[in-house]
Design an enzyme around this catalytic site. Structure first.
Site, PDB file in Angstrom:
ATOM      1  N   SER A   1     -25.440   2.947 -34.040  1.00 23.31           N
ATOM      2  CA  SER A   1     -24.555   2.237 -34.756  1.00 23.31           C
ATOM      3  C   SER A   1     -25.746   1.296 -35.484  1.00 23.31           C
ATOM      4  CB  SER A   1     -23.792   1.151 -33.985  1.00 23.31           C
ATOM      5  OG  SER A   1     -23.434  -0.156 -34.937  1.00 23.31           O
TER       6      SER A   1
ATOM      7  N   ARG B   1      -2.600  35.346 -68.684  1.00 27.32           N
ATOM      8  CA  ARG B   1      -3.710  34.399 -68.195  1.00 27.32           C
ATOM      9  C   ARG B   1      -3.209  33.024 -68.437  1.00 27.32           C
ATOM     10  NH1 ARG B   1      -8.375  35.737 -71.015  1.00 27.32           N
ATOM     11  NH2 ARG B   1      -9.291  34.238 -69.542  1.00 27.32           N
TER      12      ARG B   1
END
Length: 443
Positions: A278, A317
Site C-alpha cells: 500500500s 456489408r
C-alpha cells in the site's frame, strides 16, 4: 510537459506485459494484415489466378518490414480502415511486375476480418497455455486439500461444512469449461473472402473457373477454417469469440472473488504469495492479482455486449457494425490474456491457512452442524422434540457463548448418543471428498 510518444498502457496493469498483449498490439495486427494479403496472392497463384512467382514476391515484400503502424493509422481515417493505405504501401514494395496481384479481387473487410481471426488464433493459443497452468495448480490444491474442512458459506453466512478441496475442484471445473470453449472457438476461426458484396464475382472476372474454390485455398494458406459462406454480415465468429472470452474472464473471476473474500483480514483462510503493498499503510499485503482478475471479469461482459450488437449488420456489408468490433475484440483478448496470466501466478502461489479454516468452523459454537443434528436426533427423540430441543439450545449457545455440544451433553434424553462425532464439523462434509475425486478425473 511533453506528451509520451506512444500509449504505454499506464492504466492497464491487468494485461500490460502479457504474452497476449504483445500478440494483439498494433505491430501484431499489421503483421496479420500483411499475412492475410500475402496468403491471398499465394492462394490465387495455386489456382492459376496469378502468375508463378507472384505469391513469393508478395510474401517477401510483406516480410520485409518498413510498414509504419502510426502512418497507417493516420492515413486510415480517409477510408475508414487501415487496409487501404496498407495495400498502397505493399503494392509499392512488391514492385511493378507483381504489384497488380496484391489484394486483387478482395475488399478491405476481407483482409480486416481475416487479420482479426489470425490475431485471435495466435492470442488464444497463448491464453490456452496459461489456462493449463491454472488448471494444473488447482488440481494440485484440490488433491492436497481433499479433506480440509472449512465453513461453507451461502448468502454470505456460514451454512454447513465443506472442504477446500471441493472449492478448488469447482474453480478448476470452470477453468476447464473455459479451456474447452476457447479451444473449440480457436479451431473454428474462419478466413474471410467474399469480394465487394460477398459474391466472389471479381475472382470470376479475373478468370477463376470456380471462384468458390478460392476461399478454401486461402484458408489453407493461413491455417484457418474455410468459410461456408462469406460472413461480412454473418458475424457468428465474432459472437463466438465474445462469448468464450467473457466466459474465460468470468470463470477466472469466480476464483479471484473467492480469494478476495477469504483473504480478508478477519477471515485469513487464503493469501496471495507476495501480495502488493500500500502507498500509505506499510503493514498491508494486498491481493493484487485477484483484484486485477476481478476487474477484468467486470469489464468483459460490456465489451462482449458490443460485439454481440454487431450481429445486427445491414445489407451485404455494413456501415459501422464491423468497424465497432475492432477495439472491443482486442480489449477482450487482452483482458482474458492478462487475467489468465495473473490467475496462473495466483493459483500456483496461493497460501492456504488450514488452521484458520478449522478455527472458523467453531465460530458459531457448533451451530454449523445443526442440519446434521436435526436429522440424527429426530431418529432418537422424534422430529418434533428434536426440533424443539435444538431451537432452544441453539438460542442458548448464541446467548451464552457455549458450544452446542456441551449443552447437548447435559440433556438426559441424549445419554448414550455419540455427541463428539455428531458435533464435529470436520465429520460432516458429506460427499465432498468423492465429488472432488470425481472432478479431478476430468482431464
Amino acid at each position: 510537459m511533453t506528451a509520451a510518444p506512444d500509449d504505454v498502457c499506464l492504466l492497464a496493469p491487468g494485461w500490460t506485459g502479457s504474452a497476449v498483449a504483445a500478440a494483439t498490439g498494433d505491430r501484431a495486427f499489421v503483421r496479420a494484415l500483411l499475412d492475410a494479403e500475402a496468403a491471398l496472392t499465394r492462394a490465387q497463384e495455386t489456382l492459376g489466378l496469378a502468375p508463378r512467382g507472384a505469391g513469393a514476391a508478395v510474401t517477401a515484400a510483406a516480410d520485409g518490414g518498413g510498414f509504419d503502424a502510426r502512418s497507417l493509422a493516420e492515413r486510415a481515417r480517409a477510408g475508414g480502415n487501415p487496409v487501404i493505405p496498407l495495400v498502397a504501401d505493399l503494392t509499392k514494395a512488391v514492385g511493378a511486375e507483381y504489384g497488380p496481384y496484391v489484394h486483387r479481387g478482395a475488399t478491405s473487410q476481407d483482409i480486416m476480418d481475416t487479420a482479426a481471426m489470425l490475431v485471435a488464433m495466435r492470442g488464444l493459443g497463448l491464453l490456452l497455455g496459461d489456462l493449463d497452468r491454472v488448471q494444473r495448480a488447482l488440481a494440485a490444491l484440490a488433491a492436497r486439500h481433499r479433506d480440509t474442512a472449512m465453513p461453507g458459506r451461502t448468502l454470505t453466512q456460514h451454512a454447513v461444512p465443506t472442504t477446500f478441496g471441493l472449492k478448488a475442484a469447482g474453480w478448476r471445473s470452470l477453468v476447464l469449461d473455459a479451456r474447452d470453449r476457447v479451444t473449440a472457438v480457436r479451431d473454428a476461426l474462419p478466413a474471410q473472402l467474399g469480394g465487394a458484396a460477398g459474391t466472389l464475382a471479381a475472382f470470376g472476372a479475373y478468370g477463376a473457373a470456380d471462384p468458390t474454390a478460392l476461399p478454401a485455398a486461402y484458408a489453407r494458406e493461413l491455417g484457418l477454417r474455410a468459410p461456408l459462406l462469406p460472413w461480412h454480415t454473418l458475424r457468428t465468429p465474432i459472437a463466438d469469440l465474445a462469448a468464450c472470452l467473457a466466459h474465460v474472464t468470468g470463470a477466472l473471476g469466480k476464483t479471484a472473488t473467492d480469494v478476495l473474500t477469504l483473504a480478508r483480514t478477519e477471515i485469513g483462510e487464503l493469501a496471495e504469495d507476495g501480495g502488493g503493498g500500500s502507498s500509505a499503510m506499510p503493514h498491508k499485503a494486498n491481493p493484487v492479482r485477484a483484484t486485477l482478475i476481478a476487474a477484468a471479469a467486470r469489464r468483459a461482459p460490456q465489451l462482449a455486449a458490443t460485439l454481440y450488437g454487431s450481429l445486427v449488420a445491414e445489407d451485404e456489408r455494413p456501415a459501422g457494425a464491423w468497424h465497432a468490433e475492432w477495439e472491443p475484440l482486442r480489449e477482450l483478448l487482452r483482458l482474458a490474456g492478462g487475467a489468465a496470466r495473473d490467475a496462473a501466478a495466483l493459483t500456483e502461489g496461493l497460501r492456504v491457512d488450514t488452521a484458520a479454516m478449522r478455527a472458523h468452523l467453531d465460530d458459531t459454537h457448533g451451530l454449523i452442524v445443526s442440519e446434521r443434528l436435526s436429522a440424527e436426533l429426530s431418529a432418537v427423540l422424534g422430529r418434533a422434540r428434536a426440533r424443539e430441543l435444538l431451537t432452544e439450545l441453539a438460542r442458548r449457545a448464541g446467548a451464552e457463548g457455549r458450544p452446542l455440544g456441551e449443552l447437548l451433553a447435559a440433556e438426559p434424553e441424549l445419554a448414550g448418543v455419540d455427541l463428539d462425532d455428531l458435533t464435529d464439523p470436520a465429520r460432516y462434509t458429506g460427499s465432498a471428498g468423492i465429488l472432488t475425486d470425481r472432478a479431478l478425473e476430468r482431464r
